[in-house]
Design an enzyme around this catalytic site. Structure first.
Site, mmCIF file in Angstrom:
data_model
loop_
_atom_site.group_PDB
_atom_site.id
_atom_site.type_symbol
_atom_site.label_atom_id
_atom_site.label_comp_id
_atom_site.label_asym_id
_atom_site.label_seq_id
_atom_site.Cartn_x
_atom_site.Cartn_y
_atom_site.Cartn_z
ATOM 1 N N THR A 20 5.942 -2.359 -1.347
ATOM 2 C CA THR A 20 6.528 -1.584 -2.445
ATOM 3 C C THR A 20 6.692 -2.427 -3.696
ATOM 4 O O THR A 20 6.601 -1.917 -4.816
ATOM 5 C CB THR A 20 7.891 -1.013 -1.993
ATOM 6 O OG1 THR A 20 7.655 -0.090 -0.939
ATOM 7 C CG2 THR A 20 8.619 -0.315 -3.116
ATOM 8 N N SER A 66 2.976 -2.450 4.309
ATOM 9 C CA SER A 66 3.195 -3.330 5.474
ATOM 10 C C SER A 66 3.306 -2.576 6.797
ATOM 11 O O SER A 66 3.256 -3.194 7.854
ATOM 12 C CB SER A 66 4.407 -4.236 5.259
ATOM 13 O OG SER A 66 5.609 -3.579 5.550
ATOM 14 N N THR A 99 8.724 -4.132 2.862
ATOM 15 C CA THR A 99 9.962 -4.307 3.629
ATOM 16 C C THR A 99 9.833 -3.842 5.087
ATOM 17 O O THR A 99 10.583 -4.290 5.947
ATOM 18 C CB THR A 99 11.126 -3.513 2.992
ATOM 19 O OG1 THR A 99 10.774 -2.124 2.975
ATOM 20 C CG2 THR A 99 11.445 -3.983 1.598
ATOM 21 N N ASP A 100 8.863 -2.935 5.347
ATOM 22 C CA ASP A 100 8.885 -2.242 6.644
ATOM 23 C C ASP A 100 8.598 -3.132 7.854
ATOM 24 O O ASP A 100 9.177 -2.920 8.923
ATOM 25 C CB ASP A 100 7.928 -1.045 6.612
ATOM 26 C CG ASP A 100 8.505 0.114 5.801
ATOM 27 O OD1 ASP A 100 9.737 0.115 5.581
ATOM 28 O OD2 ASP A 100 7.748 1.003 5.383
HETATM 29 C C1 SIN Z 1 5.867 -1.489 2.865
HETATM 30 O O1 SIN Z 1 6.538 -1.941 3.790
HETATM 31 O O2 SIN Z 1 4.783 -1.985 2.493
HETATM 32 C C2 SIN Z 1 6.311 -0.253 2.147
HETATM 33 C C3 SIN Z 1 7.770 -0.121 2.093
HETATM 34 C C4 SIN Z 1 8.465 -1.206 1.318
HETATM 35 O O3 SIN Z 1 7.933 -2.224 0.931
HETATM 36 O O4 SIN Z 1 9.688 -1.000 1.075
#
Ligand code: SIN
Length: 320
Positions: A20, A66, A99-100
């Site tokens: 993100t 991710s 974050t995922d």
């Molecule tokens: C991801 O994990 O690539 C998408 C979600 C995020 O980064 O918050």
């Protein structure tokens, strides 16, 4: 006339993997309807001032959401970390990441690198196109940790907080401060560019540094099966029956509480273990660890969450 000594070159390398933090939405009002992994890492650095005396280097390793993180990317990322950490003038690395699955990548890197320099993952909960994106501040804070005197090990910086790559867990779907370190608590905070540490940097993983050994490895198949009300052994039985080109080598049982399992799932898991599948119990609880009992017939993963226990078991099966 003698030449004045050149200032010492100190580089921080920023490795981009997507997420993100590199996401783009059609409208600046939209914090959820975006596509992750769109903006190049060099562009993410635009307008961010490096810590004093530090030169930034950007390198795009991958560009993914991710949730789609792969072993290939992990191998390439580990290899680029090994390369850059070996350069004498590189004081630390920053990795931009979604974050995922950030906690899985952080735990993987912690397990294989044991860096004596800082390797700092960072992220964002809002896309780069948001009205008030959180990525630039997270990136600047991560750079501060990467350049901090005495810092080392794999850490994660998000919302002004420094977490250890071992303890970090995503705990919120939307809030900017989406991560927690459970019982261990954070390593420290970044305040106006200064690092305030409240506990030790992460301990070195016992068997690291093994990054080079996993670079070409064929990853063993390890699946996660959850114990829950009304669970059965059907999924475990089906996984074992499937066999095929990639037979299951390991099972993580996402267990209730202190590592307990529905009796039907436990029976199937014991059978799988007897047939040579490596089985590990990891608690479903967000905090705490499994306290072993003398009559346990299935090994436990201590404080590791199911997804981290899976990384640990895969590395164990690789002999790393
Ligand atoms: C991801 O994990 O690539 C998408 C979600 C995020 O980064 O918050």
């Amino acid at each position: 006339m003698a030449n004045a000594p050149l200032p010492e070159l100190r580089r921080v390398v920023v490795l981009g993997t997507g997420g993100t933090i590199a996401g783009r939405a059609a409208s600046s009002e939209d914090n959820i309807g975006y596509t992750a992994g769109q903006v190049g890492v060099s562009d993410l650095l635009g307008g961010i001032e490096a810590p004093e005396g530090v030169t930034l280097v950007a390198e795009q390793v991958a560009q993914v959401d991710s949730k789609d993180m792969s072993f290939d990317i992990w191998q390439k990322l580990a290899q680029r970390c090994v390369h850059w950490l070996a350069q004498p003038d590189v004081v630390g690395l920053v990795i931009t990441h979604g974050t995922d699955t950030l906690e899985e990548t952080a735990f993987f890197l912690h397990s294989v690198l044991a860096p004596t320099k800082p390797v700092v993952l960072t992220c964002a909960m809002r896309p780069a196109t948001a009205l008030a994106p959180d990525g630039p501040q997270n990136l600047r804070d991560a750079m501060a940790v990467a350049a901090a005197d005495g810092a080392y090990g794999v850490t994660v910086v998000c919302a002004g907080t420094i977490h250890s790559g071992v303890d970090i867990q995503k705990v919120h779907t939307y809030r900017l401060d989406a991560f927690a370190s459970g019982d261990a608590g954070p390593i420290g905070y970044v305040e106006e560019g200064a690092v305030r540490r409240v506990r030790a940097w992460p301990e070195r993983a016992a068997k690291a540094s093994k990054a080079l050994e996993v670079l070409t490895a064929q990853w063993p198949r390890v699946e996660i099966v959850m114990s829950h009300a009304g669970a059965s052994g059907a999924i475990v039985d089906a996984l074992l029956l499937a066999g095929g080109a990639e037979p299951v080598r390991g099972l993580i049982l996402a267990a209730t509480g202190n590592g307990t399992l529905h009796h039907a799932l436990e029976t199937a898991a014991l059978k799988a273990q007897d047939e040579g599948v490596a089985v590990l119990r990891a608690t479903r609880c967000a905090n705490g660890r499994i306290l072993p009992r003398p009559d346990d017939r299935l090994r436990d993963a201590g404080a590791l969450t199911p997804v981290k226990a899976r990384v640990a078991l895969m590395l164990e099966l690789l002999g790393v």
